[in-house]
Design an enzyme around this catalytic site. Structure first.
Site, mmCIF file in Angstrom:
data_model
loop_
_atom_site.group_PDB
_atom_site.id
_atom_site.type_symbol
_atom_site.label_atom_id
_atom_site.label_comp_id
_atom_site.label_asym_id
_atom_site.label_seq_id
_atom_site.Cartn_x
_atom_site.Cartn_y
_atom_site.Cartn_z
ATOM 1 N N CYS A 90 -1.037 -3.956 -9.501
ATOM 2 C CA CYS A 90 -1.819 -4.192 -8.412
ATOM 3 C C CYS A 90 -2.781 -2.939 -8.382
ATOM 4 O O CYS A 90 -3.709 -3.057 -7.921
ATOM 5 C CB CYS A 90 -1.142 -4.162 -7.247
ATOM 6 N N HIS A 349 -6.022 -10.187 -2.033
ATOM 7 C CA HIS A 349 -5.632 -9.037 -2.802
ATOM 8 C C HIS A 349 -5.409 -9.723 -4.114
ATOM 9 O O HIS A 349 -4.403 -10.128 -4.694
ATOM 10 C CB HIS A 349 -4.187 -8.649 -2.241
ATOM 11 N N CYS A 379 -0.006 0.515 -3.511
ATOM 12 C CA CYS A 379 1.439 0.312 -4.024
ATOM 13 C C CYS A 379 1.365 -0.490 -5.111
ATOM 14 O O CYS A 379 0.188 -1.251 -5.159
ATOM 15 C CB CYS A 379 2.277 0.035 -2.985
#
Length: 396
Positions: A90, A349, A379
């Site tokens: 991510c 996302h 994160c």
């Protein structure tokens, strides 16, 4: 060491899973934003671009492993420009900005395009390759869209839980209520809608294939509608729902980075200066905690405190993760410094592209709000966090 600056940032709208961008390959998403970025700088001789660094979390399909190189060629840039793809899940596109800033700071490069791309709609299914031809047994497909796949049996079971189950464990550890999660999720949608209405994204987002706006924003969302949603990962005593977590998305983004000398190449002034970076790691099931030490490290390296930070762009993988992070820093959930233009719960996302979104938005916010110091943080699955501090040197 050279000073490192961000000169521009641009992204596609973020499409929902199976939505308006599902027909666009991830390398084409990346090529599109590169092309549009170049159009914004007509004075630039593209042969002066030293490198292209992209983040991508999947890499198993149409990204064709090194999507940075593929996108550079597809965008029509000179074949002499190299490209490299990095993967920190991510945090991949913020990590791409790390790499770009390292090379510029060291004096190796003057102008680097960094960014990221992800099509979660088009992420393929994969089948393990057998050790010998024509095995008698069955083979099982694994989805590469999100999370663990083809797990090594030597990996401890507590580390390989799903991201949602890991977040439920984070909720238990810190006592985060469902009400607080839903409250924050509603705020994300309200802020994202208001930011679009105010025109904050007009210069940050380029339409693609008739998609002009992030597809997962729901302005009607409120705590009452969210409280009625079923929990996803734990049916009994669970708190994480589809409403208080980010969705799966498609999209790409770029951040144009350069030295002070790059201003002459571009015919443009920089937006912000890159000051410091931080990366940290912890137990994989508590990945949601990791932005805390990563951000604290970046601030320590910048020589500033939380009181001096005027704008924070913290990726919203889960509302619970955001709450744990902000509580650790002593920052209120409704603090206007945090994700004032909405976050991933509303905007989406697309894994490898999200770091470029948070960093690009941060640079624009610091200018629009006349604030000096800003922090971008994400994160990262398997227990990591990344953060970058930037400075608006023009702030009064």
């Amino acid at each position: 060491m050279q000073q490192v600056y961000i000169y521009d940032a641009l992204r596609t709208p973020f499409g929902r899973l199976g939505g308006g961008l599902a027909g666009v390959r991830p390398d084409d998403l990346a090529a599109t934003v590169i092309q549009q970025l170049i159009k914004r700088h007509p004075d630039l001789d593209t042969a002066q671009i030293d490198d292209v660094v992209f983040g991508n979390a999947n890499g198993a399909g149409e990204e064709n492993r090194n999507v940075a190189r593929m996108a550079t060629l597809l965008a029509g840039l000179p074949p002499s420009i190299p490209g490299v793809t990095v993967n920190r899940l991510c945090g991949s596109s913020l990590d791409a900005a790390f790499h770009g800033s390292y090379s510029i700071g060291a004096g190796d490069n003057n102008l680097v395009i960094t960014g990221g791309t992800e099509s979660m709609s088009r992420a393929p299914y994969v089948v393990p390759k057998p050790e010998r031809a024509y095995p008698a047994g069955n083979s099982q497909m694994a989805s590469t869209t999100l999370g663990w796949r083809l797990v090594n049996p030597n990996m401890p079971k507590e580390w390989t839980v799903s991201l949602g189950e890991a977040t439920e464990q984070l909720v238990e550890k810190y006592g985060v209520s469902r009400e607080r999660q839903d409250q924050y999720a509603a705020l994300s949608h309200q802020r994202a809608h208001a930011a679009w209405q105010a025109g904050h994204y007009d210069d940050l987002v380029v339409p693609i294939d008739d998609v002009a706006r992030d597809e997962t924003i729901r302005p009607e969302t409120n705590i009452n509608t969210l409280s009625g949603l079923r929990t996803v990962f734990r049916k009994d005593k669970g708190t994480v729902t589809a409403g208080n977590a980010s969705s799966m998305n498609d999209g790409a983004g770029v951040v144009l980075m350069g030295s002070q000398a790059a201003a002459d190449l571009l015919g443009a002034d920089p937006l912000v200066r890159v000051v410091s970076r931080g990366a940290a790691a912890n137990e994989p099931q508590y990945f949601g905690e990791a932005p805390v030490p990563a951000s604290n490290l970046a601030l320590q390296r910048a020589g500033i405190t939380w009181d001096q930070v005027g704008a924070i762009e913290l990726n919203e993988a889960f509302a619970a993760q955001v709450i744990v992070n902000l509580d650790s820093w002593g920052i209120d959930l409704e603090d206007q410094r945090v994700n004032a233009w909405g976050g991933a719960i509303a905007l989406g996302h697309p894994l490898g592209a999200s770091g470029s979104r948070v960093l690009g938005t941060l640079a624009r916010r610091l200018k629009a709000e006349n604030r000096r110091w800003g922090l971008a943080a994400l994160c990262v699955g398997v227990g990591q966090g990344v953060a970058m501090v930037v400075e608006n040197e023009d702030a009064e």
